[in-house]
Every structure is written in C-alpha cells, then in structure tokens.
Design a protein around this motif. Sequence first.
Motif, PDB file in Angstrom:
ATOM      1  N   UNK A   1       3.639   1.660  -9.820  1.00  0.00           N
ATOM      2  CA  UNK A   1       4.834   1.137  -9.162  1.00  0.00           C
ATOM      3  C   UNK A   1       4.446  -0.038  -8.276  1.00  0.00           C
ATOM      4  N   UNK A   2       5.189  -1.133  -8.404  1.00  0.00           N
ATOM      5  CA  UNK A   2       5.016  -2.281  -7.516  1.00  0.00           C
ATOM      6  C   UNK A   2       6.162  -2.303  -6.521  1.00  0.00           C
ATOM      7  N   UNK A   3       5.827  -2.415  -5.250  1.00  0.00           N
ATOM      8  CA  UNK A   3       6.823  -2.575  -4.192  1.00  0.00           C
ATOM      9  C   UNK A   3       6.819  -4.045  -3.807  1.00  0.00           C
ATOM     10  N   UNK A   4       7.842  -4.766  -4.236  1.00  0.00           N
ATOM     11  CA  UNK A   4       7.865  -6.219  -4.050  1.00  0.00           C
ATOM     12  C   UNK A   4       8.295  -6.566  -2.631  1.00  0.00           C
ATOM     13  N   UNK A   5       7.481  -7.377  -1.977  1.00  0.00           N
ATOM     14  CA  UNK A   5       7.765  -7.816  -0.618  1.00  0.00           C
ATOM     15  C   UNK A   5       7.539  -9.325  -0.542  1.00  0.00           C
ATOM     16  N   UNK A   6       7.401  -9.867   0.663  1.00  0.00           N
ATOM     17  CA  UNK A   6       7.142 -11.299   0.797  1.00  0.00           C
ATOM     18  C   UNK A   6       6.037 -11.502   1.825  1.00  0.00           C
ATOM     19  N   UNK A   7       5.547 -12.706   1.856  1.00  0.00           N
ATOM     20  CA  UNK A   7       4.462 -13.039   2.781  1.00  0.00           C
ATOM     21  C   UNK A   7       5.047 -13.829   3.959  1.00  0.00           C
ATOM     22  N   UNK A   8       5.189 -13.193   5.128  1.00  0.00           N
ATOM     23  CA  UNK A   8       5.776 -13.893   6.279  1.00  0.00           C
ATOM     24  C   UNK A   8       4.749 -14.642   7.115  1.00  0.00           C
ATOM     25  N   UNK A   9       3.601 -14.944   6.525  1.00  0.00           N
ATOM     26  CA  UNK A   9       2.505 -15.583   7.227  1.00  0.00           C
ATOM     27  C   UNK A   9       2.994 -16.725   8.125  1.00  0.00           C
ATOM     28  N   UNK A  10       2.465 -16.838   9.357  1.00  0.00           N
ATOM     29  CA  UNK A  10       1.300 -16.140   9.893  1.00  0.00           C
ATOM     30  C   UNK A  10       1.623 -14.804  10.555  1.00  0.00           C
ATOM     31  N   UNK A  11       2.910 -14.427  10.604  1.00  0.00           N
ATOM     32  CA  UNK A  11       3.256 -13.156  11.235  1.00  0.00           C
ATOM     33  C   UNK A  11       2.860 -11.987  10.338  1.00  0.00           C
ATOM     34  N   UNK A  12       2.635 -10.818  10.919  1.00  0.00           N
ATOM     35  CA  UNK A  12       2.450  -9.620  10.087  1.00  0.00           C
ATOM     36  C   UNK A  12       3.764  -9.243   9.426  1.00  0.00           C
ATOM     37  N   UNK A  13       3.701  -8.407   8.412  1.00  0.00           N
ATOM     38  CA  UNK A  13       4.909  -7.999   7.701  1.00  0.00           C
ATOM     39  C   UNK A  13       5.908  -7.360   8.659  1.00  0.00           C
ATOM     40  N   UNK A  14       7.186  -7.696   8.468  1.00  0.00           N
ATOM     41  CA  UNK A  14       8.251  -7.113   9.281  1.00  0.00           C
ATOM     42  C   UNK A  14       8.796  -5.831   8.670  1.00  0.00           C
ATOM     43  N   UNK A  15       8.277  -5.431   7.513  1.00  0.00           N
ATOM     44  CA  UNK A  15       8.770  -4.234   6.834  1.00  0.00           C
ATOM     45  C   UNK A  15       8.040  -3.008   7.367  1.00  0.00           C
ATOM     46  N   UNK A  16       8.644  -2.334   8.321  1.00  0.00           N
ATOM     47  CA  UNK A  16       8.015  -1.159   8.937  1.00  0.00           C
ATOM     48  C   UNK A  16       7.915   0.008   7.964  1.00  0.00           C
TER      49      UNK A  16
END
Length: 292
Positions: free
Chosen positions: A4-19
């Motif tokens: 399973x792939x959980x598709x997210x995004x790269x918010x660089x330079x911040x860490x991921x906002x998906x808690x």
Amino acid sequence: MPRVALATYDPRPEPSKDRDLPGLRAALEEAGAEADAVFWDDDIDWASYDLVVIRSTWDYSWRAAEFTAWAERCGKLTRLANPASVVRWNTDKRYLGELAAAGVPTVPTRFLAPGDADAAAGLPGDHEYVVKPTSGAGARYAARYTPDRREAAVRHLARMHAEGLTAMVQPYMRSIDTGGERALQFFGGSLLHASRKRAVLAPGTAFDADKVAHPGLEPWTPTPAELTVAERALAALPDAPELLYARVDLVDGDDGEPRVMELELVEPNLFLFLHPESVPAVVAAILAAATP
C-alpha cells in the motif's frame, strides 16, 4: 502481503503537516501490509503497489492540472483510492452547483470565471460574504468581506482572475460563529467519526494571509439531520463511484438546517489524532481495498 502506498506531498523545508501519517503507516504494517508513505510527484513505480491511497497531497490545489493528470496515470497502473474520476470531479468546487441542482442543501454559491464580463458585479452589496477559489484547500486565497470593503474584494477577485482562478462567492454563514463547522468522515462506506471546528475566516484578514485551517477542533456527535444531508450529498455523486473515504463539511443555514459547505473526496484530513479509536476501521477498509 499487500503493498500500500500512502500518497502525501513534500512541504520542504517544513516537516510534514500530516499528523496521522506515521501512525497510520505503522498500524498498516502491524496488520500485515507493506506500507510506504510516498510523495505523489516522485518517480515511483506505482504499478508495484496493490493500492495507492491519496492521503495528504495538500499542495494539489496549486497544481490541479498536474495532480489530476497524475491521478489518471496512476489509476491506469494500479487501484487508486479515490478513483481518478472522483479526483477530477472533486478538485473543482463547481461541483457544489451540481449538488444543488440535485436537490442537496448547499451553501448558495455564485461562480465568477476569468473573463466574465463585469465579474465584480457579482459581489453582494447587502450582506457579508466570502470570496475564494474553486480549487483551493486550507482557506488558501479565501477571505470574508462586509459590503463596505468592496474595493478589497474587487482586488482579491482581480488577483485570482489574473492567476487564471475561478472565484466562488458565498454568503458568510453566520452560524459558523456560534455552531462552528462540522466534518462527517466516512470510510469504507460507513460513518467513521465526526468533528467540529470554529470559524476559520476572521473579519479583516487578508486573502493571502496564513490561516489556521482547523481552529478549535473537537469531537462531534452528528445529528440525524446532519447525517441525512451528508448521505444525500454522497448519493448525488455522478456515476455512483466507489469511494474508500469521504468527508462532508456542513454548516447551518439561517433556517438552522445543515447545508453542505464542501465535499472532500480527494485528500481530506481524517483527524485520526483526535479519534484514535477509528484507526482499526481505517486499516481494515484499506486492507480490504488492497486485496483483489
């Protein structure tokens, strides 16, 4: 072992906002799946996965055409949840007009596209209202206006049109200031949980200012009327697509009855950190969808 792939995004330079992402991935692994959190715009062998679940691709509204093209490609290589046809339909909030035409109670909405003759004439002069783009997330480019701030609203509208964005104009739903906005989450075809948040748009806040997307978030028990409206909205989707997940955002109209503010079928925040008891149901539904 399903992959399973959980598709997210790269918010660089911040860490991921998906808690929710680390915990959901760990729960899937514990349940026997091979789960990867991957950036949707990376060079990924999508066909190697049994299921790709769009989770937190929260930059899509800036790149809507690119994102929908990716969904089309990915959906041809493996199972994509939700399907590419749903992604294409739901990335443009003009779907609210379709829901209203189908008899679903919605927030009244007027759409003003670039090139519309005298688009500013569509701005109300007798009540508070909201201007925002039809492709947006997290209150991006959204602001509320009173009639005496018409010049600011016209500049806002011109800025969106200059960037090729279609604007939507809605009355400001005053009930948000007292009753908040409710989000009903569905997963695997059943109600998962619900939550409520306070008003996002403060008077006088510029459309391009940073905003807190989910202020005062708290668990909520939906009323029978809210459930009915949410289910009517989902039943009105064209071609009856199979949905793994859905979030229906509701507010009360002046009559006290719930209306659809937004239908989130692409990358809704599930708020699992607020509802940890829902994780097993989410995992079970993902595993079922990943198993041929």
